[in-house]
Structures are given as structure tokens and as C-alpha cells.
Design an enzyme around this catalytic site. Sequence first.
Site, mmCIF file in Angstrom:
data_model
loop_
_atom_site.group_PDB
_atom_site.id
_atom_site.type_symbol
_atom_site.label_atom_id
_atom_site.label_comp_id
_atom_site.label_asym_id
_atom_site.label_seq_id
_atom_site.Cartn_x
_atom_site.Cartn_y
_atom_site.Cartn_z
ATOM 1 N N TYR A 33 32.355 63.594 72.699
ATOM 2 C CA TYR A 33 31.198 64.203 73.366
ATOM 3 C C TYR A 33 29.884 63.936 72.636
ATOM 4 O O TYR A 33 29.870 63.385 71.563
ATOM 5 C CB TYR A 33 31.407 65.671 73.717
ATOM 6 C CG TYR A 33 31.623 66.721 72.652
ATOM 7 C CD1 TYR A 33 31.345 66.532 71.313
ATOM 8 C CD2 TYR A 33 32.101 67.980 73.042
ATOM 9 C CE1 TYR A 33 31.532 67.548 70.400
ATOM 10 C CE2 TYR A 33 32.289 68.997 72.131
ATOM 11 C CZ TYR A 33 32.003 68.780 70.812
ATOM 12 O OH TYR A 33 32.192 69.787 69.909
ATOM 13 N N GLU A 34 28.814 64.301 73.313
ATOM 14 C CA GLU A 34 27.456 64.042 72.805
ATOM 15 C C GLU A 34 27.240 62.541 72.562
ATOM 16 O O GLU A 34 26.603 62.114 71.606
ATOM 17 C CB GLU A 34 27.218 64.849 71.522
ATOM 18 C CG GLU A 34 25.776 65.066 71.128
ATOM 19 C CD GLU A 34 24.922 65.700 72.212
ATOM 20 O OE1 GLU A 34 25.398 66.643 72.866
ATOM 21 O OE2 GLU A 34 23.796 65.212 72.422
ATOM 22 N N GLY A 35 27.800 61.726 73.447
ATOM 23 C CA GLY A 35 27.739 60.265 73.316
ATOM 24 C C GLY A 35 28.952 59.763 72.567
ATOM 25 O O GLY A 35 29.066 59.964 71.357
ATOM 26 N N ARG A 56 23.285 65.669 67.852
ATOM 27 C CA ARG A 56 24.242 64.704 67.310
ATOM 28 C C ARG A 56 24.536 64.970 65.844
ATOM 29 O O ARG A 56 25.665 64.785 65.389
ATOM 30 C CB ARG A 56 23.725 63.280 67.550
ATOM 31 C CG ARG A 56 23.741 62.958 69.029
ATOM 32 C CD ARG A 56 23.321 61.555 69.396
ATOM 33 N NE ARG A 56 23.686 61.345 70.810
ATOM 34 C CZ ARG A 56 23.427 60.243 71.500
ATOM 35 N NH1 ARG A 56 22.803 59.235 70.937
ATOM 36 N NH2 ARG A 56 23.811 60.148 72.762
ATOM 37 N N GLN A 110 27.260 55.519 70.282
ATOM 38 C CA GLN A 110 26.494 55.707 69.043
ATOM 39 C C GLN A 110 26.237 54.357 68.371
ATOM 40 O O GLN A 110 25.136 54.080 67.899
ATOM 41 C CB GLN A 110 27.242 56.622 68.065
ATOM 42 C CG GLN A 110 27.578 58.007 68.601
ATOM 43 C CD GLN A 110 26.351 58.831 68.955
ATOM 44 O OE1 GLN A 110 25.301 58.704 68.315
ATOM 45 N NE2 GLN A 110 26.465 59.635 69.997
#
Lengths: 591, 591
Positions: free
Chosen positions: A434-436, A294, A441
Site C-alpha cells: 500500500y501507499e504505492g 510514505r 516506489q
Amino acid sequence: MPTYTAPTKDLQFVLHDVLNVSQSGVPGFDELEADFTGAVLDEAGKLAADVLAPLNATGDQEGCRFENGVVYTPKGFKEAFEQVKEGGWNGLDIPEEFGGQNLPYTLATAVGEIMVSANMAFNMYQGLTHGAISAILAHGSDDQKATYLPKMVSLDWTGTMNLTEPHCGTDLGLMRTKAEPQDDGSYKVTGQKIFISAGDHDMSDNVIHLVLAKIPGGPEGIKGISLFIVPKFLVNDDGSLGERNGVSVGKIEEKMGIHGNSTCVMNYDGATGYMIGDMHKGMRAMFTMMNEARLGVGLQGYAQAEAAYQNALAYALDRLQGRDVTGVKNPDGPADPLIVHPDIRRNLMDQKSFVEGARAFTIWGASLIDKAHREGDKDAEGLISLMTPVIKGFQTDKGFEMCVAAQQVYGGHGYIEEWGMSQFARDARITQIYEGANGVQALDLVGRKLAADGGKHVMAFFEMVKTFCKENGDVDGMAEFVEPLKKASKDLQAAGMFFMQNGMKNPNAALAGSYDFMHLFGHTCLGLMWARMAKASLAALAGGASDAAFYETKLTTARYYMARQLPATAMHLARIESGADPVMTLEAANF
Amino acid sequence: MPTYTAPTKDLQFVLHDVLNVSQSGVPGFDELEADFTGAVLDEAGKLAADVLAPLNATGDQEGCRFENGVVYTPKGFKEAFEQVKEGGWNGLDIPEEFGGQNLPYTLATAVGEIMVSANMAFNMYQGLTHGAISAILAHGSDDQKATYLPKMVSLDWTGTMNLTEPHCGTDLGLMRTKAEPQDDGSYKVTGQKIFISAGDHDMSDNVIHLVLAKIPGGPEGIKGISLFIVPKFLVNDDGSLGERNGVSVGKIEEKMGIHGNSTCVMNYDGATGYMIGDMHKGMRAMFTMMNEARLGVGLQGYAQAEAAYQNALAYALDRLQGRDVTGVKNPDGPADPLIVHPDIRRNLMDQKSFVEGARAFTIWGASLIDKAHREGDKDAEGLISLMTPVIKGFQTDKGFEMCVAAQQVYGGHGYIEEWGMSQFARDARITQIYEGANGVQALDLVGRKLAADGGKHVMAFFEMVKTFCKENGDVDGMAEFVEPLKKASKDLQAAGMFFMQNGMKNPNAALAGSYDFMHLFGHTCLGLMWARMAKASLAALAGGASDAAFYETKLTTARYYMARQLPATAMHLARIESGADPVMTLEAANF
């Protein structure tokens, strides 16, 4: 077509003037003398400017192709990838036993900014591999490490992460991909994964997929998920490549941006997989890499903004349009350059003050990860865990916003693909997703991180800001930076207090304000960074630094951030304090 | 693929509950009874949903083609254009003598929202024609009107506006295209124009270009610019088409979005042109249409957000992911729908409250244009001139932001072109740029409109808000809407005061805050609109309206805007009050 020059001086400023890395006492940081990091960054900058950046726009225009089961990357990518391999860039922070150089992640992060700014879509082939390496390093068996890591570190093989399925992204408990145990201890993996970045391509001999899947009969939901290594080509005992495994590309996705990266639908049809880490603990294995991954996406956010800013600035200095209202600045030309206009300057200062603040925040964050890994410092780990969703969510939102702002400087030309400014915005857009996704978040920050370890880490953050303000408030020249920081921190604390007082009886009172809290936190962190950069600049000037203009510019930019960006904290607080009702009242049917 | 349903009920609410158009006494408005406008909007809605919206994504994917000198529009456009022609939609507000229906521009604006939401790129062929019609109506000779208008109103011929050249967009004084007078009273026009929307295509028999050019020997700069009609095919005396004129397409531009519209580079090589309006007064002729054109672009901003919102909402109701933290809402399903999550609701409410506020603001603005045109009301004209840059700049910035927000609801799917959400963001992006980039709108607002007629119109605006607050503050149920509006208006006045006190001695003190002022003004206007909509809703509920849920929803949405959006005014004021220094200090060389 856009160009890119690595901001090595600004990176050195953060590493040495602000963080003073070589003196920080973290094991291995003594190597990070200014001469050494300068040489590494210069070398990366050369590769970035000469090889990677020129392929950014062409990679976007050409995109990847999927023909007869083979994925082809855009023209020039293969040759550029060879140069990245030869430079050993992928192993910078990997242990020497697997072919790396064991340098701090902090330095790898500074190098990463350069690579991402130059060509984000291209860099993802290496970036995903690096993530997969980290997972195998942390959770793989000795055999797995020996089999896969050296080839992945050298980029002879690349890696991917397979989480998402068509019906589940955030909620991985709904996952359907299954892994059936075989007599030899391996598994047969079957299912479909989507959005797989660098899922397949023509630049490496093998692709090592890390795949989340469920073992039939295991616990329901995310507690029944395990992690598997599924190579594209099975690896023989002697390390040579064996049979093609039962994994294939379904298609490559047509996306808004990052066209140079092959985002694949991957089909697993009884593919041979090897469990990595503990059974049913696949999510934990993923989560241990999450801070790093992240932070890497948060870096992408500002790195794209940096590249966009460089080009917007060049255009603003070059393009002649209109006259300075306070007096002609370019009397021999038909008009003055755009940069004379206050609103163009406002726009550029927004970009500049964000990018430089985010750079300091990110590299500081990377140094905390090093502290946690190399010293086992639990406080550092807690602090970076707390700030990770902020680095990811805030910086990618702002990074995208700044790419859009940079595009705006070009007027109509900004909308024409030929000029390349649209690509920065289109590419940066994925970092918010992406990546959450950034809403996730915010949920992670407010729903999990704030209260972690009894709220210890957020208290430590406030204490750190308080200490900084106390120590520097009376220092000559620092009051103008400390006062706005204090105000921002006070707003952040008030928001935290509101959550504590209201979130217990109604979680939605906190969650309705989670997104604003993430931004409020982000501004406070960048305020802290700018105060620290101002302090470092004042010190350099007091010490008679030869390049006074460089440090004066830092002070001017710090003043801008304080005056023009930090006032956002009060707005976010006001929204948060309006509580759950405005957000939750409407029945779903009445939207 | 996205779908679209015209929000006829919401449009009717603005026209009748809020603006009470049929009772307003403006000439021609008595026709606008609810039954009549409802029938028109329903008809437009049918065309939009069934014909135009299905071509939106395909038009984006296919784009326009330029082959052997001919521009081809995407599949289906030609047939759809025939239906728009047959419906007489382009003449709604055009005088009957030229084939129109002479209905108020207010109604045409409501219809325009529907068309733009359904397919913005397609609608531009008609929209540009409408703009050209307005210019000829206002400035053309009787002969010119008779020759061009009927065919343009019927859409047998379409129109374009040619301003920009490669080296000049905002600063048209640098223009190089020249028009040389001929013995027969015509001109030979030579030069290159870029970014010409709907510049050429295969859907009409002729294209009537309105071209700005300089007559050699005339005054320097923008004072020497005249406006010319340059038809693609010359028109014979009997109205039939004659020879091909010396104008050709250089290429069509590859753009970030609006791929369905042919944005052309137009080359004029001694093309025959006819002056329209007075010599050297071309800019004035352009400016008279500007309120309308810019309002139209402000409309595009929120109309794209409306379309994006409809789809984001549908996805949030349908997609199952995660569980409501306060208790499971969909126990029979594997997960709850997205809409249970507070941050998804926050996102949707941001979109909804903006779109509905902007709709009211825009249609109110259109009614002021009608008042100015149909009654010669100078106050209405002054007020809409003041608010036009706000409608254009604020609403397109927010409209784009909301398209991005809608895309975010889809997570990873939002980034995949197949789902169609990227297109809304990419298409909406142009609205911030064309018809005067938003920084130019801010400059127009602060540098020109605020002080116009001695500041009379901004004072009238404040007076209007004050009167509204005074009249409604004590009305049952209104205090919660009036108080935040008062606060916003106070911030706006304080900003205006800051400009007055500081802008005289240093124009940059005002211009450095111009962009923030535009947004501060926009929020205040939407606050006013929400207060007015709340008032109308309370009245409807008190009157025993049958659809109570509709009006209750308006009240809930009004509360959201007040609680979650209006706090932005204080931030903008703080930025403005930081003055010129943060923006202007840095030397250009030190950026």
C-alpha cells in the site's frame, strides 16, 4: 503470545546522540531536551506495552465484523482507543489552534514507532486520521479546518483516504468515481472505492472520508481529479452531527493480515462532498502529503521487524536445543539456548542491524521534513523527497524479510498462529503494497526523483556522504566504518552514472534497474546511518559514558552491518549494469 | 481464483532435452521414452488442473475441522482422494510386488511437481504416506511389508512421520516419548508428538504412524531412539482392521497456511507399536529417507512458485495500468497491460528463471537418487547427499521469495485472500521450516556434507563443473553461459577454501557463513542447470527444432539468470569471508 517493550533507550540514542535534535536550531526543536523526549517516550511505551500490544494477537484472531451495515472492531479496541484519545497522542505534532501540541514531527515519528510496533492494525485508525488531518491542514479552507480538524485531532472523528477503485490502483487516471456540482457549491459523489483502511468502525462518532473523484467535463486522466471531503454524517452549522450521508460500506475485505483494521469497500451514492483545495488539483493535494505518508509506511516496515525481533530474541535466549559446537554453554540444562548457534546469531544480527539502522534513517528523514516545514528549507525538502521512496520501498521489503527471519527462529512454532510470529510477517506484508507498491516506489525514485531539480538532490546526497567520509576517515576508530560506506557510495554513484549514460537513449535501461537501485540506495543510507551511529558511540565512549556496553554494542552492530549487509551493493550494481536486455528481450507471448 | 496448467512441455524438456533420461542407461530408464512420459504427465496434468487445483483455495478457506475426536478434511477432498487412489499415482515408483509400478523416482518427481503445484496441502496426505512407505520398504521386516505396504500403496491407509515434541524439534536427543517392551515383542508407546502432518483425517480406513521413541534404559540422547509402527487401528492377522489403538488426536493446529492439511497434536497413551529396523537405530532409519524427503520439500518450494508465477503472469498480461514509457502498446485500451513495465518484467523473469532452474536441478537430483538406488552408484549417492540440503534450503527460500514476488504483481489485490495469491506465500512458508529448518540444512551442508568422505563429493562437484566449462566454453554460442558459471563456481570454491583454512581452528568461522554458503551453492547449481539448458536449447535449434520460440525463450531466460541472479555469489562470498567475528562477538546479554 508475543510481548513488546518500547526501545526508548535506542530512540533516545538516535534523537540525542546521533541527531542532537535539541541543538539543531530548527524552530521548536529546542523543546526536545532528552528529559522531555524521554518522558514522552516512556509514557507512549507504557500505553503500548500495557494496552496496545496485548490486543495485537487477539485483534488478528478475531478480526473486524460487518453486520447489518455496521463495522465492529475486535474486543478491547474501543476501550484502548479511548485511552489513545485521552492521552492526546493524535495531536502531538498538530498546531495548537486545532487542539494539538505543535511538537516536531520528529518526536511524533519516534512515538509512532512505538505505537506501530505494539499494534499496527490498531494504530492505523489513528494513522489514517492523521493523514487526513494533514491534507485538510495543507489544502482545506478556514471553514473546513474549523469544522473538521478539532474533532479529528481529538479522535472523536476519524479519517480515511479514498484513492483505489477496482480497476485502478497505481494508474489513478482511469478513475471513474464522479463528483457532480450542486447549486449550493457542494458535490454529489458517486462511485466505488476499495481497500479503504479504517473505512468504517465503531470507535468514533463520525468518519471523514477524503475522496478523489472526477468532475464531469473536466480534463482527461489524472489532470481531471479533484479531492473531496465526504463525511459519514453531515455536519450541521453548529458542529453537531446531522443526517447520514450517502456513503456506505459494501463489505470488509478478507486480508492476509492487519485483521484488526477494517479494510472496506466504500460505496458512494450521490454522497454530499465538499471540494478541498483547487478544482482538478486533487492529485497535487494528495502528493503534498506523500512524503509523510510514505515515511510512515517505511516506519511500519521496521517497526514490525522490531516487534518480531524482540520476540525472536527472547525465544533464542530461552529455547534449549542442541549444543554449542565450541563447548557446552549450559551444562546444567539438557541443551544450550538457541543463541549459541552461529546461524541463529546471524539471523538475529541481520534483524537487529537492519532495525536500528532503519530507525535512525527514518527519524533523520522525519527531522528533514520538520526542517522543510518549519524553516522552509528547500534543500531538506529535496533530500527527503529523494529518499522517501527509499525509506518506503527498501525498509518495507527488509522489514518483511526480517519478520520472516524472526519467525524462522521459532522453527515449527513460528508457523503456528498461537505463537504470534506469523502475524508479524502477515501484517508487515501490506507495507510493501500500500501507499504505492514498492515497484512504483522504485519507478518514482529512478524515473522522477533522481533527475528532479536537475539532479541537485542526489548530488547533494553524494556530497554529504563524501564530506562525512572526509571528515571522519582519519578519526580514531572510524576507518573501519568509513571505508565500507565509501565503497557503497561508489557503487551507488556508478549506478547513477550508468542510468545517465544509458537512460537517455533507452529509458528501460534505467527502469530495468530501478528496483535494484532502490535497494542499493537503501543499503548506502543504512551504511551512512551506521557510520554516524558509530561516530556517536565512539564519542560517548571517549566521553566516559556510564553505559559503555550499550555503545560497544552499537559498534559491534555497526561492524556487522558493514561486513554482512553492505556487500549487497556490488550485487545490485552488477544487476543494474546488465542493462535493459535481460529484462526486456522476451516477447510477452513467450513468458 | 487462481488456476493451474501443468508445464508438461518444460518437464519434458528437462527429462529429454537436458537429461536424456531414456538413453542414460540407468536400469528401468529405458522405459522413459518421451511419448510415455508425455502421456503420464498429461494424465497427471488433467487430474491436477481439473480436480486438485480447484480445491486449493477452498481447502485453504475452509480448513480442517476436529469434532468429537474426528478430523474432517475440507469439502471435496475425499472425492479427489478417491481419484488419486484410482489413478494409482501413489505407487508410481513402488515395487510391483506391493502394488506399485516400479517406475523411476525421476518420473515420480516430475509428476510430484504437478500435484504439489495444484494443491500442496492436499498432496501432503499422499506425500507423507509415500515417505512412510519408503521407510517400511527400507527397514521393515517382510511381515511388516506384507501387512502395511499394499494398503498404503493403494492409499486405503495413509501414513505419517512422528518426530517433533513440544520441547524438541531439531534436537531429537531430548525426546521424551517412550516405548516399553511387552512380552509379545510389541511395545507400549506413550508420549506427545506435535506438528504431525496428515496426522488424522476422514479419507482413509487406517493411519499408519511411524513414531520415534525411546526404550527405557537405552542409551542417552539420539543414540537411544528407535522407530515404531503405530497403527490407528490394529491390524488382525488376516489383514482386516481390529481394535482402535491408544493413539488419539489432541487438537489440530491453527497454522499460517496449508490449512487443507490436518496438522495434528498426537497423543500416545500406551499405544501398541512394532519396532521397525534395529533397536536404537531409529535415527538412522529416518536418515535413509531424508534425501528423498528433503528433495520433496525442495520441490514444494519451486512448485508453489510455479503455480504463483502462472497466475502472476496471467494478471500481468490482463491488467491494464499505466503506459509503456517507450510508446503506447495498447492504443485501443485505456492503458497498457502491466507486463510492458520493466520492473514487472524484472519480477516475472526472477520467478521464471528460478522456477525453471530449480525444476532442472530437482529432477536431476531425483535421477541421481535413482542412479544410487538402481545401480548402487556411490558417487551419485554422495553427490545427491551433498546437494540435498541445497535443494531443500535454497529452493524453499527462493520459492517463498518468488511466491511473495508473484503476490506483489497483484498490488493490493495480492493482499486480499479472495484472489488466492496470499495462499501461495502462506503455504510455501512452511517449506522453509519443516523437514529440518533451513538453518539446519545449512549446518548439515557445511558441518557434515562438505567434509563427508574426505571432501570427495564436493571435489567431484567442482570437477564436474570444470569439465562442463572446458568442454563447452568454446562451443559456438556457449561462452556467454559458461563464463558466468565459471565465476560462480570460483566464488563457491573460494568459500570452501575459506572454511578449510579457518574452520579447523574455529568451527564458527565456517558455521557463521553456512547460510550464505547454502545460497552460494544453490546459485551455482542453478547456473550449471541454466548452462546445461542453454546447451540443450542450442542443440535443438541447430537440429532445426520446429518450436524455435520455445528454445529461444530458454536461451533468453538463461541469459537473465546469468545477468541478474548469479551476481549474488560474490555477495555471499564477501559475507562468508568476513568470518566469525561479526556474528559471534556480541554477548548474548547485549543483543
